[in-house]
Motif scaffolding. Structure first.
Motif, PDB file in Angstrom:
ATOM      1  N   LYS A 214       0.958  -1.060   0.134  1.00  0.00           N
ATOM      2  CA  LYS A 214      -0.109   0.084   0.117  1.00  0.00           C
ATOM      3  C   LYS A 214       0.871   1.320  -0.145  1.00  0.00           C
ATOM      4  O   LYS A 214       1.211   1.566   1.072  1.00  0.00           O
ATOM      5  CB  LYS A 214      -1.015  -0.119   1.225  1.00  0.00           C
ATOM      6  N   HIS A 215       1.073   1.717  -1.224  1.00  0.00           N
ATOM      7  CA  HIS A 215       2.317   2.862  -1.323  1.00  0.00           C
ATOM      8  C   HIS A 215       2.106   3.884  -0.434  1.00  0.00           C
ATOM      9  O   HIS A 215       2.921   4.494   0.106  1.00  0.00           O
ATOM     10  CB  HIS A 215       2.281   3.416  -2.860  1.00  0.00           C
ATOM     11  N   ASP A 216       0.691   4.611  -0.367  1.00  0.00           N
ATOM     12  CA  ASP A 216       0.506   5.647   0.137  1.00  0.00           C
ATOM     13  C   ASP A 216       0.787   5.600   1.639  1.00  0.00           C
ATOM     14  O   ASP A 216       0.779   6.488   2.455  1.00  0.00           O
ATOM     15  CB  ASP A 216      -1.006   6.241  -0.283  1.00  0.00           C
ATOM     16  N   ASP A 217       0.633   4.194   2.196  1.00  0.00           N
ATOM     17  CA  ASP A 217       0.807   4.080   3.632  1.00  0.00           C
ATOM     18  C   ASP A 217       2.213   4.065   4.181  1.00  0.00           C
ATOM     19  O   ASP A 217       2.417   3.979   5.475  1.00  0.00           O
ATOM     20  CB  ASP A 217      -0.005   3.101   4.044  1.00  0.00           C
ATOM     21  N   LEU A 218       3.063   4.054   3.330  1.00  0.00           N
ATOM     22  CA  LEU A 218       4.327   3.963   3.551  1.00  0.00           C
ATOM     23  C   LEU A 218       4.807   5.213   4.337  1.00  0.00           C
ATOM     24  O   LEU A 218       4.635   6.236   3.812  1.00  0.00           O
ATOM     25  CB  LEU A 218       5.315   3.595   2.256  1.00  0.00           C
ATOM     26  N   GLU A 219       5.623   5.065   5.404  1.00  0.00           N
ATOM     27  CA  GLU A 219       6.556   6.402   6.044  1.00  0.00           C
ATOM     28  C   GLU A 219       7.544   6.602   5.475  1.00  0.00           C
ATOM     29  O   GLU A 219       8.463   5.726   5.049  1.00  0.00           O
ATOM     30  CB  GLU A 219       6.316   5.948   7.418  1.00  0.00           C
ATOM     31  N   VAL A 220       8.124   7.813   5.371  1.00  0.00           N
ATOM     32  CA  VAL A 220       9.176   8.450   4.711  1.00  0.00           C
ATOM     33  C   VAL A 220      10.053   8.969   5.905  1.00  0.00           C
ATOM     34  O   VAL A 220       9.582  10.030   6.450  1.00  0.00           O
ATOM     35  CB  VAL A 220       8.814   9.501   3.722  1.00  0.00           C
ATOM     36  N   PHE A 221      11.507   8.653   5.543  1.00  0.00           N
ATOM     37  CA  PHE A 221      12.383   8.980   6.622  1.00  0.00           C
ATOM     38  C   PHE A 221      13.561   9.495   5.619  1.00  0.00           C
ATOM     39  O   PHE A 221      14.345   8.853   5.203  1.00  0.00           O
ATOM     40  CB  PHE A 221      13.007   7.754   7.557  1.00  0.00           C
ATOM     41  N   GLY A 222      13.529  10.891   5.440  1.00  0.00           N
ATOM     42  CA  GLY A 222      14.582  11.400   4.903  1.00  0.00           C
ATOM     43  C   GLY A 222      15.937  11.435   5.544  1.00  0.00           C
ATOM     44  O   GLY A 222      16.157  11.406   6.745  1.00  0.00           O
ATOM     45  N   VAL A 223      17.165  11.507   5.042  1.00  0.00           N
ATOM     46  CA  VAL A 223      18.342  11.353   5.527  1.00  0.00           C
ATOM     47  C   VAL A 223      19.246  12.494   4.712  1.00  0.00           C
ATOM     48  O   VAL A 223      19.218  12.533   3.464  1.00  0.00           O
ATOM     49  CB  VAL A 223      19.153  10.117   5.527  1.00  0.00           C
ATOM     50  N   GLU A 224      19.874  13.309   5.479  1.00  0.00           N
ATOM     51  CA  GLU A 224      20.884  14.337   5.113  1.00  0.00           C
ATOM     52  C   GLU A 224      21.772  14.469   6.020  1.00  0.00           C
ATOM     53  O   GLU A 224      21.654  15.038   7.317  1.00  0.00           O
ATOM     54  CB  GLU A 224      20.008  15.564   4.795  1.00  0.00           C
ATOM     55  N   ASN A 225      23.137  14.254   5.510  1.00  0.00           N
ATOM     56  CA  ASN A 225      24.296  14.383   6.504  1.00  0.00           C
ATOM     57  C   ASN A 225      23.918  14.046   7.640  1.00  0.00           C
ATOM     58  O   ASN A 225      24.311  14.700   8.727  1.00  0.00           O
ATOM     59  CB  ASN A 225      24.589  16.144   6.586  1.00  0.00           C
ATOM     60  N   PHE A 226      23.775  12.620   7.820  1.00  0.00           N
ATOM     61  CA  PHE A 226      23.757  11.901   9.257  1.00  0.00           C
ATOM     62  C   PHE A 226      22.775  12.601  10.081  1.00  0.00           C
ATOM     63  O   PHE A 226      22.628  12.283  11.611  1.00  0.00           O
ATOM     64  CB  PHE A 226      25.209  12.127   9.906  1.00  0.00           C
ATOM     65  N   GLU A 227      21.708  13.156   9.479  1.00  0.00           N
ATOM     66  CA  GLU A 227      20.260  13.426  10.183  1.00  0.00           C
ATOM     67  C   GLU A 227      19.250  12.850   9.606  1.00  0.00           C
ATOM     68  O   GLU A 227      19.141  12.457   8.350  1.00  0.00           O
ATOM     69  CB  GLU A 227      20.252  14.858  10.449  1.00  0.00           C
ATOM     70  N   THR A 228      18.493  12.419  10.495  1.00  0.00           N
ATOM     71  CA  THR A 228      17.082  11.697   9.911  1.00  0.00           C
ATOM     72  C   THR A 228      15.842  12.675  10.059  1.00  0.00           C
ATOM     73  O   THR A 228      15.563  13.156  11.208  1.00  0.00           O
ATOM     74  CB  THR A 228      16.761  10.342  10.442  1.00  0.00           C
ATOM     75  N   PHE A 229      14.803  12.838   8.965  1.00  0.00           N
ATOM     76  CA  PHE A 229      13.642  13.830   9.208  1.00  0.00           C
ATOM     77  C   PHE A 229      12.567  12.795   8.915  1.00  0.00           C
ATOM     78  O   PHE A 229      12.433  12.296   7.699  1.00  0.00           O
ATOM     79  CB  PHE A 229      13.993  14.699   8.326  1.00  0.00           C
ATOM     80  N   TYR A 230      11.713  12.926   9.959  1.00  0.00           N
ATOM     81  CA  TYR A 230      10.558  12.166   9.515  1.00  0.00           C
ATOM     82  C   TYR A 230       9.459  12.915   8.805  1.00  0.00           C
ATOM     83  O   TYR A 230       9.137  14.054   9.456  1.00  0.00           O
ATOM     84  CB  TYR A 230       9.931  11.661  10.852  1.00  0.00           C
ATOM     85  N   PHE A 231       8.963  12.472   7.480  1.00  0.00           N
ATOM     86  CA  PHE A 231       8.171  13.204   6.878  1.00  0.00           C
ATOM     87  C   PHE A 231       6.789  12.998   6.746  1.00  0.00           C
ATOM     88  O   PHE A 231       5.987  13.295   6.141  1.00  0.00           O
ATOM     89  CB  PHE A 231       8.784  13.279   5.121  1.00  0.00           C
ATOM     90  N   GLY A 232       6.458  11.779   7.426  1.00  0.00           N
ATOM     91  CA  GLY A 232       5.241  11.210   7.715  1.00  0.00           C
ATOM     92  C   GLY A 232       4.739  10.228   6.308  1.00  0.00           C
ATOM     93  O   GLY A 232       5.967   9.595   5.752  1.00  0.00           O
ATOM     94  N   LYS A 233       3.579   9.921   6.172  1.00  0.00           N
ATOM     95  CA  LYS A 233       3.141   8.834   5.311  1.00  0.00           C
ATOM     96  C   LYS A 233       3.256   9.484   3.701  1.00  0.00           C
ATOM     97  O   LYS A 233       2.951  10.789   3.792  1.00  0.00           O
ATOM     98  CB  LYS A 233       1.912   8.257   5.460  1.00  0.00           C
ATOM     99  N   ILE A 234       3.475   8.820   2.788  1.00  0.00           N
ATOM    100  CA  ILE A 234       3.356   9.097   1.502  1.00  0.00           C
ATOM    101  C   ILE A 234       2.202   9.956   1.181  1.00  0.00           C
ATOM    102  O   ILE A 234       1.938  10.977   0.581  1.00  0.00           O
ATOM    103  CB  ILE A 234       3.805   8.221   0.398  1.00  0.00           C
ATOM    104  N   SER A 235       0.944   9.643   1.757  1.00  0.00           N
ATOM    105  CA  SER A 235      -0.343  10.000   1.627  1.00  0.00           C
ATOM    106  C   SER A 235      -0.465  11.325   2.268  1.00  0.00           C
ATOM    107  O   SER A 235      -0.989  12.418   1.652  1.00  0.00           O
ATOM    108  CB  SER A 235      -1.686   9.121   2.058  1.00  0.00           C
TER     109      SER A 235
END
Length: 254
Positions: A214-235
């Motif tokens: 279920k593509h829209d239910d996947l959660e997104v964790f961005g990574v940039e220079n050893f930091e992790t940013f939670y962006f929520g679900k794709i939806s």
């Protein structure tokens, strides 16, 4: 920045720490020479960046073993000069720092067993760390019911997320996390510095795992220079992009 633990696995920049195993995916060594053959002339810059990033990751990790989750090299049907040179150097580099090196076969790896044999390694279709099973993600195993691990880690997709600020958009590499059938799934970004990857908001998925999940239910964790940013679900991200002003400044504060 958010907690960097997903289903018991620790995000460490573009790598994952799982049960004394450090995991990286989709290096595509030799990609520059492949592009040069196509007439796209770019300098061979990726290998030094990979080593620099690996040095930083290794300094922050105590893992004794490393898993390369597919696509160590780029070319499908041959091993070009750059691939021979860089893969052998990279494996020697890893041998100096890890007790065991596990190579998972990816879709770009029909000839990687030749490299593995030359370096005294093996290529696995998948590998179990205990609670996790690691596979490349280009195909779903036929005997799915025989997999006892409840968590899977895949690569192949090269996920990124398109972050828009006004008229400008930048891609940020990301991890995806969610359910696949009866298991928890983590999708890793590529350890490749020539491209940022496939935008999960605007491009169709490549992996059969992502096509079925279920593509829209996947959660997104961005990574940039050893930091992790939670962006929520794709939806959530898709809904935000439909608003008149796509992102509030606090949402993407790097």
């Amino acid at each position: 920045m958010v907690d960097d633990i997903i289903f018991g696995a620790r995000i460490l920049d573009l790598a994952l720490e799982v049960e004394d195993h450090l995991i990286i995916s989709d290096l595509h060594l030799g990609y520059e020479e492949a592009l040069n053959y196509q007439g796209i002339m770019i300098p061979k810059f990726q290998y030094p960046k990979i080593i620099k990033r690996m040095e930083e990751i290794h300094s922050r990790s105590d893992c004794a073993n490393i898993i390369i989750n597919g696509d160590l090299k780029h070319e499908f049907g041959k091993i070009n000069r750059q691939e021979w040179k860089e893969t052998l150097k990279f494996i020697d580099y890893l041998k100096e720092r890890f007790q065991k090196i596990i190579l998972i076969k990816g879709n770009h790896d029909p000839l990687t067993p030749i490299i593995a044999e030359k370096t005294g390694l093996e290529v696995y279709p998948y590998y179990s760390t205990g609670n996790f099973i690691v596979m490349h993600g280009d195909k779903i195993p036929g005997k799915w019911d025989e997999i006892t691990e409840q968590k899977i880690i895949i690569g192949h997709e090269h996920p990124s997320v398109g972050i828009r600020s006004g008229e400008r958009m930048e891609k940020v590499k990301c991890f995806l996390a969610g359910d696949f059938r009866d298991k928890k799934m983590i999708v890793m970004p590529s350890f490749n510095f020539i491209t940022e990857g496939s935008d999960v908001l605007h491009e169709k998925p490549l992996s059969p795992f992502l096509k079925e999940a279920k593509h829209d239910d996947l959660e997104v964790f961005g990574v940039e220079n050893f930091e992790t940013f939670y962006f929520g679900k794709i939806s959530h991200l898709l809904n935000v992009q439909q608003e008149p002003y796509p992102y509030d400044s606090h949402f993407i504060e790097f």
